[in-house]
Design an enzyme around this catalytic site. Sequence first.
Site, short mmCIF file in Angstrom:
data_model
loop_
_atom_site.label_atom_id
_atom_site.label_comp_id
_atom_site.label_asym_id
_atom_site.label_seq_id
_atom_site.Cartn_x
_atom_site.Cartn_y
_atom_site.Cartn_z
N SER A 1 25.81 39.21 -8.79
CA SER A 1 24.40 39.01 -9.11
C SER A 1 24.03 39.73 -10.40
CB SER A 1 23.53 39.44 -7.93
OG SER A 1 22.21 38.98 -8.07
N HIS B 1 23.52 33.19 -1.57
CA HIS B 1 23.78 34.17 -2.62
C HIS B 1 24.79 35.22 -2.16
CE1 HIS B 1 22.94 36.16 -6.34
NE2 HIS B 1 22.41 37.22 -5.79
N ASP C 1 23.00 28.77 -2.80
CA ASP C 1 22.37 29.98 -3.33
C ASP C 1 20.91 29.71 -3.67
OD1 ASP C 1 21.66 32.30 -4.78
OD2 ASP C 1 23.70 32.55 -5.53
#
Length: 268
Positions: A96, A248, A220
């Site tokens: 991320s 995610h 996601d």
Amino acid sequence: MKKMIKGKNDVPIAVDDVGTGQPIIFLHGWPLNQQMFEYQYNYFLAKGYRIIGIDLRGFGNSDLAIEDYGYDTFAEDVKAVIEELEIKDSILVGFSMGGAIASRYMAQYDGFGVNKLVLIGAAAPLFTQRPDYPYGMKKEEVDELIEQAKTDRPKMIQDFGKKLFNKHATTPYKNWVASLAWKATSYGTILSAIALRDEDLRADLPKITVPTLICHGEKDEICPYEFAEEMAKLIPHNVVVAFEKSGHGIFHDEPEKLNETMLRFIQK
């Protein structure tokens, strides 16, 4: 072994350094810390790798700095760790926001100490929409997260956590993930969210010269799968692996596939 290493402006950066094999460096996502990778640590330690987990400034056990939290600063902290530990031929893994920071590091320092890159659900090339980039959250939505972090951080953490996973997460697991977010400083959480909102990596990605593995969840809701497709257009030497059952948090939704995919890429 736990260590404190001085990053930019001498801010103490917390590092876990375990094992003796080829180094794998892990950069966590917002607003967590390096403990989020514990299932990767267990897997790769058993395979004979050296694990280096970095808590970004303001997160985990690293110190809070009342200074810039942009990607340049985070990348400089990573450089300080790699230099201090004399790391060579490592694999750099970023999840991320950590993937975005890893990308900036590779571009800014010509991949110093790194020979392969793994991006997991990376917040790149951009986290927020632009007139010429229709993917991701709107800037106004990130502004709402920032305001919530200022006024009701418990609810912000809870709401954000609901979007992390596609596969059902048990209550204890969700509580554990939330506890990682609680270890972050409020100030660091807010300033790094501003970086997420405003940073642009489109000029950085073409400068990545090492082989790059892009792992991304097709479901996601935080960094949409289109991010992976855009990264693949910009990074010269890459392979994209889609995680069909993942949101995610691939590390929760498909941990075995993630670990095995990373291992094949590392050993290739």
